[in-house]
Design an enzyme around this catalytic site. Sequence first.
Site, short mmCIF file in Angstrom:
data_model
loop_
_atom_site.label_atom_id
_atom_site.label_comp_id
_atom_site.label_asym_id
_atom_site.label_seq_id
_atom_site.Cartn_x
_atom_site.Cartn_y
_atom_site.Cartn_z
N HIS A 1 1.02 -1.02 -0.11
CA HIS A 1 -0.39 -0.47 -0.13
C HIS A 1 0.84 1.48 -0.28
CE1 HIS A 1 -4.25 -1.97 0.52
NE2 HIS A 1 -3.27 -2.77 0.64
N THR A 2 1.93 1.10 -0.85
CA THR A 2 2.89 2.33 -0.94
C THR A 2 2.66 3.09 -2.02
OG1 THR A 2 4.55 1.08 -1.64
CG2 THR A 2 5.19 1.51 0.73
N ASP A 3 2.05 2.41 -2.71
CA ASP A 3 2.32 3.15 -4.56
C ASP A 3 0.69 4.20 -4.45
OD1 ASP A 3 -0.55 1.80 -4.12
OD2 ASP A 3 0.43 0.29 -6.55
N ALA B 1 -6.25 -14.18 -5.94
CA ALA B 1 -5.39 -14.98 -5.54
C ALA B 1 -3.96 -13.49 -4.69
CB ALA B 1 -3.72 -16.12 -5.93
N LEU C 1 -2.79 -12.12 -7.26
CA LEU C 1 -1.65 -12.02 -8.84
C LEU C 1 -1.43 -11.60 -9.08
CD1 LEU C 1 -0.63 -15.56 -7.76
CD2 LEU C 1 0.70 -14.03 -7.05
N GLU D 1 -8.79 0.37 -14.37
CA GLU D 1 -9.38 -0.02 -12.97
C GLU D 1 -9.89 0.87 -12.61
OE1 GLU D 1 -7.35 -3.28 -12.91
OE2 GLU D 1 -8.83 -3.16 -10.57
N ASP E 1 0.51 -2.89 -10.49
CA ASP E 1 -0.06 -4.32 -10.95
C ASP E 1 0.54 -4.18 -12.31
OD1 ASP E 1 -1.02 -4.66 -8.01
OD2 ASP E 1 -3.26 -4.95 -8.45
N TYR F 1 -10.28 -1.84 0.71
CA TYR F 1 -9.11 -1.70 0.19
C TYR F 1 -9.43 0.13 -0.20
CZ TYR F 1 -5.69 -0.37 -3.39
OH TYR F 1 -4.57 0.00 -4.45
C1 GLA Z 1 -3.67 -3.91 -4.85
C2 GLA Z 1 -3.59 -2.82 -5.07
C3 GLA Z 1 -1.68 -1.96 -6.09
C4 GLA Z 1 -1.54 -2.01 -4.36
C5 GLA Z 1 -1.27 -3.49 -3.49
C6 GLA Z 1 -1.05 -3.21 -2.07
O1 GLA Z 1 -2.61 -5.03 -5.52
O2 GLA Z 1 -3.71 -2.76 -7.17
O3 GLA Z 1 -2.08 -0.79 -6.50
O4 GLA Z 1 -1.93 -0.91 -3.24
O5 GLA Z 1 -2.80 -3.69 -3.70
O6 GLA Z 1 0.35 -3.03 -2.05
#
Ligand code: GLA
Length: 382
Positions: free
Chosen positions: A33-35, A124, A126, A161, A173, A222
């Site tokens: 959750h840094t992005d 998952a 991923l 997204e 991602d 989220y």
């Molecule tokens: C999901 C989101 C990403 C990121 C992660 C947590 O995968 O799609 O953008 O925020 O959670 O780091």
Amino acid sequence: MTDALITRFRAVFARDPDFIARAPGRIEFIGNHTDYNGGPVLGAAIDRSVWVGLSLRSDGKRRFASDSKKGVLELESGAPLERITGQNSWVNYPLGVLAAMRDSSLPIPGGFDYMAVSNVPMGAGLSSSAAIELSSGLVFLKATGTELGREALVKLGRKAENEFVGVPCGILDQGVSGFGKKDHLVYIDCRGPRFDTVPLPAGSNFWIFNTHTKHALIDGLYAARHQECMEAAKVIGVGLLVDATPAMLAGAEQKLSRTTFKRARHVIDEIARVAAAVSALEKGDLAAVGKLLLASHRSSRTWFENSCPELDFLVDNLESEPGVYGARLTGGGFGGAAMALTTDAFGDEAGQRVSDAYLAKFGSRPEIIHARTGDGASLITR
Ligand code: GLA
């Protein structure tokens, strides 16, 4: 898998795909959750992907099929692009990419036959969603003869997204799926964003344990975390948490609610852990990297509260296995998968031991994947 895609395309549409693209799933290595807080993150593209095939049609019909759902969804290209609910909701990913292209003033294809096949496990953590967005983007661009750089493709995926699917995700991602490189991690400075790669020291292995659990409120949770982080930044007096220091957080503690303090604490510490991981990787010090992975997980559990009993159990078990440098939840959290960074000594037997312990506790087995790194999204020329 390219052959499997073509076979299925022929079976459903009685013709060959004109264009094929592939985009990989990803591991979130460290940087939880840094992005969307403007911080850095490290990820790896894995050797599991989504393949998309496309052939244009002249009758204006858009026909969507995939290997995971029965039947074909038919839409008219003249109709407005709208979100779909129910069992065909996976089509929102390619539709979202079309909407993002249109809103970026790029040409979009009219009628077409579209097929997606995948070996990225869904739910998952991923990023099967980023993989389908990028592979769809590549075939749509190719079909309209549009040249677009990798970074712009990644941004289209994220726009799809954020704006169409409705998840306020960051760039992790799509960035990793787009910029992945075999035997490397992808480093993203999310403020730029700026994309780079970091070589992965030899003898690094990734093991993924998919719990198949998914918190019912995951999307809402989220978005709630996103909101709490933005609130914390506002109270601390910065635009994004990447600009807050530990001292600033301490200074603002009385003004922050307990919840927003905890979220900020995780993000600020996690940003420092990513930087520490990059320098440990440069020195080839995987033991130090492993400790950072474990610290990241504990911080997610305690401060960000996006872990769950299944993920905590896996991480604790993995930590006690020989050959494991470290382990943590990977992705958004609230279910999904844990990943371990291991030596070559960790093998199927060790994976089985962890799986047996998990079975005894939770009554089902996790899906185990020994993932290798892979290359980022690309068109496939035949
Ligand atoms: C999901 C989101 C990403 C990121 C992660 C947590 O995968 O799609 O953008 O925020 O959670 O780091």
